[in-house]
Design an enzyme around this catalytic site. Structure first.
Site, PDB file in Angstrom:
ATOM      1  N   ASN A   1      -4.283 -57.314  42.065  1.00 44.72           N
ATOM      2  CA  ASN A   1      -3.183 -57.529  43.002  1.00 44.72           C
ATOM      3  C   ASN A   1      -2.895 -56.222  43.734  1.00 44.72           C
ATOM      4  OD1 ASN A   1      -0.875 -59.239  43.951  1.00 44.72           O
ATOM      5  ND2 ASN A   1       0.361 -57.684  42.911  1.00 44.72           N
TER       6      ASN A   1
ATOM      7  N   ASP B   1       7.020 -61.251  51.995  1.00 45.22           N
ATOM      8  CA  ASP B   1       8.268 -61.092  52.732  1.00 45.22           C
ATOM      9  C   ASP B   1       7.927 -60.493  54.089  1.00 45.22           C
ATOM     10  OD1 ASP B   1       7.839 -58.371  52.027  1.00 45.22           O
ATOM     11  OD2 ASP B   1       9.366 -58.416  50.468  1.00 45.22           O
TER      12      ASP B   1
ATOM     13  N   GLU C   1       3.480 -61.819  47.017  1.00 53.15           N
ATOM     14  CA  GLU C   1       4.752 -61.110  47.189  1.00 53.15           C
ATOM     15  C   GLU C   1       5.204 -61.158  48.651  1.00 53.15           C
ATOM     16  OE1 GLU C   1       4.719 -57.199  45.379  1.00 53.15           O
ATOM     17  OE2 GLU C   1       3.350 -57.847  43.783  1.00 53.15           O
TER      18      GLU C   1
ATOM     19  N   GLU D   1      -2.561 -52.522  42.070  1.00 55.18           N
ATOM     20  CA  GLU D   1      -2.521 -51.391  43.004  1.00 55.18           C
ATOM     21  C   GLU D   1      -3.320 -50.174  42.533  1.00 55.18           C
ATOM     22  OE1 GLU D   1       1.601 -50.604  43.859  1.00 55.18           O
ATOM     23  OE2 GLU D   1       1.992 -52.648  44.520  1.00 55.18           O
TER      24      GLU D   1
ATOM     25  N   HIS E   1       3.348 -58.050  51.919  1.00 52.69           N
ATOM     26  CA  HIS E   1       4.568 -57.389  52.398  1.00 52.69           C
ATOM     27  C   HIS E   1       4.350 -57.005  53.863  1.00 52.69           C
ATOM     28  CE1 HIS E   1       6.406 -57.332  48.497  1.00 52.69           C
ATOM     29  NE2 HIS E   1       5.410 -56.653  47.960  1.00 52.69           N
TER      30      HIS E   1
END
Length: 393
Positions: free
Chosen positions: A231, A298, A296, A188, A267
């Site tokens: 990432n 979801d 990641e 990030e 996300h």
């Protein structure tokens, strides 16, 4: 691999309707959103050894999950999930071929003091994965968040900070050398405006952008076998932020920096549209010779506390999960797809996004949401195991 058809609304609705007649209370402490009546069959973990995501995936890619622990979990009224919840551990062991540490390998968890490394939880994850024939994604070596106070508030010179970071990467990556499939080396580094975090990231602010390349070089020296990744979130599609990563990686590769992969976190929220160009975005990084991954995943939705998602929300969530899985499977070199948690009661979503919840693929009683079957079906079709008797409803 061939692209997949999205699960139709009728197919998802059938999955929702063909279910148990009543809600089942979640075991253990805490609790996620209420499970709507008639949604999903409750099936004890491990009942059918091949009725899982790992078997459905076959050799297509690694299907992974983040292990709950550290971070926001330390403020909850339940004990550490990984060490105390045996049914949860069984799900981690049986459903997945890859594991990630949600918080247990981040700086604030590993480095409580300048002269202290606490590898207790990280070692337990690595040992658990090896015992169950799984690989591990290391997460993360350099980040602007979840740094200990002695870093953020410390009175260090740039030279001292550089040595602290170098020592950390050599020590952590070196400890697990040969045991990590991938490392999120740099996490990030671009903000929501696609600008490099030159103020919010202490490492870049104090040491300059050149430290990014150094992190990859140090990680590669510490563990030559691990694949080293950038990432980030909100880089699912082709946009200004993913463009910034693309340009940076092109420059780093030209300079011989050992960057091996690019991953989007995934996300997602039903409040926003689906990133239709996800596969195209991953493909352009693959065309640079990189591995890609979704790390990641979801899919959160608007659910009031104590309420249940609607059938329409569950249908749309399943559609999002399936389309991400299909996109990952369609890109050669996309080596892993990781879910950021598997039970709602342990999810980071309600803590971070008030008013949104129910982001995972299992209910808290371990029965399966339509999203679970959407992922499983997409994996099974790609692996040639669609219709296998083990993958029953």
């Amino acid at each position: 691999m061939r692209r997949r058809q999205i699960l139709t609304a009728g197919a998802v609705a059938t999955t929702i309707a063909a279910a148990a007649p009543a809600a089942i209370a979640a075991p253990g402490g805490g609790g996620g959103p209420k499970k709507p009546p008639g949604n999903g069959r409750s099936k004890p973990p491990g009942l059918a050894k091949k009725d899982n995501l790992a078997f459905a995936a076959g050799d297509t890619l690694k299907i992974g999950c983040a292990i709950a622990g550290g971070g926001h979990h330390t403020d909850e009224d339940y004990p550490d999930p990984f060490t105390s919840d045996q049914p949860y551990r069984e799900v981690l062991a049986s459903e997945f071929t890859s594991l990630s540490a949600e918080n247990q390998m981040k700086w604030d968890h590993l480095r409580p003091a300048p002269d202290t490394y606490d590898f207790t939880d990280a070692d337990a994850i690595a040992d658990f994965a090896e015992a169950n024939g799984q690989v591990v994604r290391g997460h993360t070596l350099m980040w602007h968040s979840q740094n200990p106070e002695w870093i953020e508030q410390g009175d260090h010179t740039p030279e001292q900070l550089r040595e602290i970071l170098r020592d950390h990467i050599y020590t952590v990556a070196g400890r697990y050398a040969g045991r990590m499939q991938q490392w999120d080396v740099v996490n990030e580094i671009f903000d929501d405006n696609a600008e490099l975090r030159t103020t919010g990231n202490i490492w870049i602010r104090e040491l300059g952008p050149e430290i990014i390349a150094d992190c990859f070089r140090w990680a590669n020296e510490a563990d030559p076998e691990a694949l080293l990744f950038f990432n980030d979130y909100n880089v699912d599609g082709i946009n200004a932020k993913s463009d910034a990563y693309y340009a940076l990686i092109v420059d780093l590769l030209a300079d011989g920096v050992p960057v091996h992969g690019f991953s989007t976190q995934g996300h997602l929220s039903l409040r926003y549209g689906f990133p239709d160009d996800l596969a195209d975005n991953l493909q352009r990084f693959a065309d640079l010779g990189l591995q890609t991954a979704v790390t990641e995943l979801d899919v959160r939705m608007d659910v009031a506390e104590g309420e249940a998602p609607t059938p329409e929300q569950l249908e749309q969530q399943a559609d999002y999960y399936r389309r991400v899985t299909e996109a990952a499977l369609s890109v050669e070199g996309c080596s892993s797809l990781t879910l950021w948690g598997v039970l709602d009661k342990y999810s980071w979503v309600p803590v971070t996004f008030p008013g949104e919840a129910a982001a995972t693929v299992l209910w808290d009683d371990f029965s399966r949401k339509p999203a679970y079957y959407a992922v499983q079906d997409a994996l099974a079709e790609a692996s040639g195991r669609e219709g296998h008797p083990a993958l029953r409803r």
